[in-house]
Design a protein around this motif. Structure first.
Motif, PDB file in Angstrom:
ATOM      1  N   UNK A   1       0.854  -1.193   0.000  1.00  0.00           N
ATOM      2  CA  UNK A   1       0.000   0.000   0.000  1.00  0.00           C
ATOM      3  C   UNK A   1       0.880   1.229   0.000  1.00  0.00           C
ATOM      4  N   UNK A   2       0.331   2.312  -0.512  1.00  0.00           N
ATOM      5  CA  UNK A   2       0.979   3.595  -0.288  1.00  0.00           C
ATOM      6  C   UNK A   2       0.158   4.353   0.746  1.00  0.00           C
TER       7      UNK A   2
ATOM      8  N   UNK B   1       8.888   0.584  -9.379  1.00  0.00           N
ATOM      9  CA  UNK B   1       7.885   0.734 -10.446  1.00  0.00           C
ATOM     10  C   UNK B   1       6.476   0.673  -9.863  1.00  0.00           C
ATOM     11  N   UNK B   2       6.302  -0.257  -8.934  1.00  0.00           N
ATOM     12  CA  UNK B   2       4.979  -0.405  -8.299  1.00  0.00           C
ATOM     13  C   UNK B   2       4.575   0.909  -7.627  1.00  0.00           C
ATOM     14  N   UNK B   3       5.527   1.521  -6.931  1.00  0.00           N
ATOM     15  CA  UNK B   3       5.258   2.767  -6.214  1.00  0.00           C
ATOM     16  C   UNK B   3       4.879   3.889  -7.186  1.00  0.00           C
ATOM     17  N   UNK B   4       5.634   4.018  -8.268  1.00  0.00           N
ATOM     18  CA  UNK B   4       5.360   5.081  -9.246  1.00  0.00           C
ATOM     19  C   UNK B   4       3.980   4.876  -9.883  1.00  0.00           C
ATOM     20  N   UNK B   5       3.701   3.641 -10.271  1.00  0.00           N
ATOM     21  CA  UNK B   5       2.417   3.315 -10.890  1.00  0.00           C
ATOM     22  C   UNK B   5       1.257   3.651  -9.941  1.00  0.00           C
ATOM     23  N   UNK B   6       1.420   3.217  -8.700  1.00  0.00           N
ATOM     24  CA  UNK B   6       0.359   3.404  -7.703  1.00  0.00           C
ATOM     25  C   UNK B   6       0.146   4.893  -7.389  1.00  0.00           C
ATOM     26  N   UNK B   7       1.245   5.622  -7.250  1.00  0.00           N
ATOM     27  CA  UNK B   7       1.145   7.058  -6.936  1.00  0.00           C
ATOM     28  C   UNK B   7       0.467   7.801  -8.084  1.00  0.00           C
TER      29      UNK B   7
ATOM     30  N   UNK C   1       8.458   6.949 -15.872  1.00  0.00           N
ATOM     31  CA  UNK C   1       7.609   8.056 -15.436  1.00  0.00           C
ATOM     32  C   UNK C   1       6.743   8.552 -16.581  1.00  0.00           C
ATOM     33  N   UNK C   2       7.370   8.708 -17.755  1.00  0.00           N
ATOM     34  CA  UNK C   2       6.632   9.224 -18.910  1.00  0.00           C
ATOM     35  C   UNK C   2       5.469   8.301 -19.268  1.00  0.00           C
ATOM     36  N   UNK C   3       5.713   6.993 -19.210  1.00  0.00           N
ATOM     37  CA  UNK C   3       4.667   6.017 -19.526  1.00  0.00           C
ATOM     38  C   UNK C   3       3.495   6.139 -18.551  1.00  0.00           C
TER      39      UNK C   3
END
Ligand code: C2E
Ligand code: MG
Ligand code: MG
Ligand code: MG
Length: 284
Positions: free
Chosen positions: A42-43, A93-99, A134-136
Motif C-alpha cells: 500500500x501507499x 515501479x509499483x510505487x510510481x504506478x500506484x502514486x 515516469x513518462x509512460x
C-alpha cells in the motif's frame, strides 16, 4: 576441539539454511510474492502544511507492506532487503504506478490539487530507465510532471556510481518534475552538488528538528540551512515536526513547509479522503 565442534555444527546446519530457517530469505521470497499479488502493498500519504496556517502544500507517498503473518513491516526494514536482492526496480515501479493512479483518481474526484512526492531509490536512478517509466505512467494517467515530485537522498547524489547523475536529473527537471533532497544534512557530502544539480527542495532531516527549540546547535543549523536555501532560491521542508513548539520555532525562522505528526501521520488514501470530505459534509 572447539574448532572441530564448530565445523560439525556448520555442516550439520548447512542443509537447513533455506528459507524455512532463514528469516531474511523467507522475507525476500514473501516480498517477491507480495509484488506478484500486489494486495499486501500500500501507499500511505503524509500531507505537508504551512506551519502557521496549516494550509495543504503537498504530500509524500510512503510505502507500506502488510505481511500476512508478521503484520506491518517498516520500509526501513524491507527496502534495504529489496535493494540487496534485486527487487528494488520492481518495487520502485509499483510505487510510481500506484502514486500516479492515485493522483489521477484524486484529480478526477475534486480532491485538493497537491504534488505527490515519491521516494526514489538509488538503484532506480542507476539501473532503471526512470525517465521512460515516469513518462509512460504520466501518459497512462493523463498527468503532468509537476504533479509528481521526486525525493532523492543525499547519499544518492554523492554516490560514486552517479557519474552521469547530473544529465539524468537535468533531463527530469527540464521535463517539469520537481526534485527534492531527502534527509538533508545526514549525508557527509560537500554542499557542492546543490550548485551543480537541479534541486528544487531541501527536506531538512528530522534529526535537526527533534530537539528544537532547546538545542542551540540544531537551532543554528536550521536557521543557517533556511538562509542558504533562500539565497539559492530553494524551498525547505522541515521533516518530523511533532510539537507546537517546533512548529513555532520554524515559523519564526521563516520555514514555510512542514511535514510531521503534529499536522498529520501518513494515512491510507481512503482515510485521507474521509478527512478531506469532513469539512464539506459538515458544511464548514
Ligand atoms: P523518508 O522519505 O525520510 O520519510 C519520512 C519518514 O519519517 C517516514 O517513515 C514517516 O512516516 C516518518 N515521519 C513522518 N513524520 C514524522 C514525525 O513527526 N515523527 C517521526 N518520528 N517520524 C515521522 P517511514 O514511512 O517509516 O519511511 C522510512 C523511510 O523509508 C523513508 O524515509 C524513505 O527513505 C523510505 N521509503 C518509504 N517509502 C519508500 C518508497 O516508496 N520508495 C523508497 N525508495 N523508499 C521509501
Ligand atoms: Mg522521503
Ligand atoms: Mg526524509
Ligand atoms: Mg528518512
Amino acid at each position: 576441539s572447539a574448532k572441530r565442534l564448530g565445523r560439525n555444527h556448520n555442516l550439520r546446519f548447512r542443509p537447513a539454511l533455506d528459507k524455512q530457517d532463514n528469516p531474511q530469505l523467507a522475507l525476500v521470497s514473501d516480498l517477491r510474492a507480495a509484488l506478484i499479488s500486489g494486495d499486501q502493498l500500500e501507499l500511505h500519504y503524509q500531507t505537508q502544511h504551512h506551519p502557521s496556517t496549516g494550509d495543504l502544500l503537498g504530500m509524500e507517498a510512503l510505502l507500506r507492506w502488510r505481511h500476512p503473518q508478521n503484520g506491518m513491516i517498516s520500509p526501513g526494514d524491507f527496502i534495504p532487503l529489496a535493494e540487496r536482492h534485486g527487487l528494488m526496480a520492481e518495487l520502485g515501479s509499483w510505487v510510481i504506478e500506484k502514486a500516479c493512479a492515485q493522483q489521477s483518481h484524486w484529480q478526477n474526484s475534486g480532491m485538493p490539487k497537491l504534488t505527490i512526492w515519491v521516494n526514489i531509490s538509488a538503484l532506480q536512478l542507476f539501473q532503471g530507465d526512470l525517465e521512460t517509466q515516469l513518462a509512460t505512467c504520466l501518459k497512462r494517467y493523463q498527468l503532468k510532471p509537476s504533479q509528481i515530485g521526486l525525493e532523492l537522498t543525499e547519499s544518492v547524489l554523492i554516490d560514486e556510481r552517479a557519474g552521469d547523475m547530473g544529465p539524468r536529473l537535468k533531463a527530469l527537471s527540464e521535463q517539469g518534475y520537481a526534485i527534492a533532497i531527502d534527509d538533508f544534512g545526514t549525508g557527509y557530502s560537500s554542499l557542492g552538488y546543490l550548485k551543480r544539480l537541479p534541486v528544487d527542495k531541501i527536506k531538512l532531516d528530522r534529526a535537526f528538528i527533534r530537539e528544537l527549540p532547546d538545542s542551540k546547535a540544531d537551532a543554528a543549523i536550521v536557521k543557517a540551512v533556511l538562509e542558504m536555501a533562500e539565497g539559492m532560491g530553494l524551498e525547505v521542508v522541515a521533516e518530523g515536526v511533532e510539537t507546537q513548539e517546533q512548529c513555532q520555532f520554524l515559523v519564526n525562522a521563516g520555514c514555510s513547509i512542514v511535514q510531521g505528526f503534529y499536522f498529520a501521520r501518513p494515512l491510507p488514501a481512503a482515510e485521507l479522503e474521509q478527512r478531506w470530505a469532513l469539512p464539506l459534509a459538515s458544511g464548514g
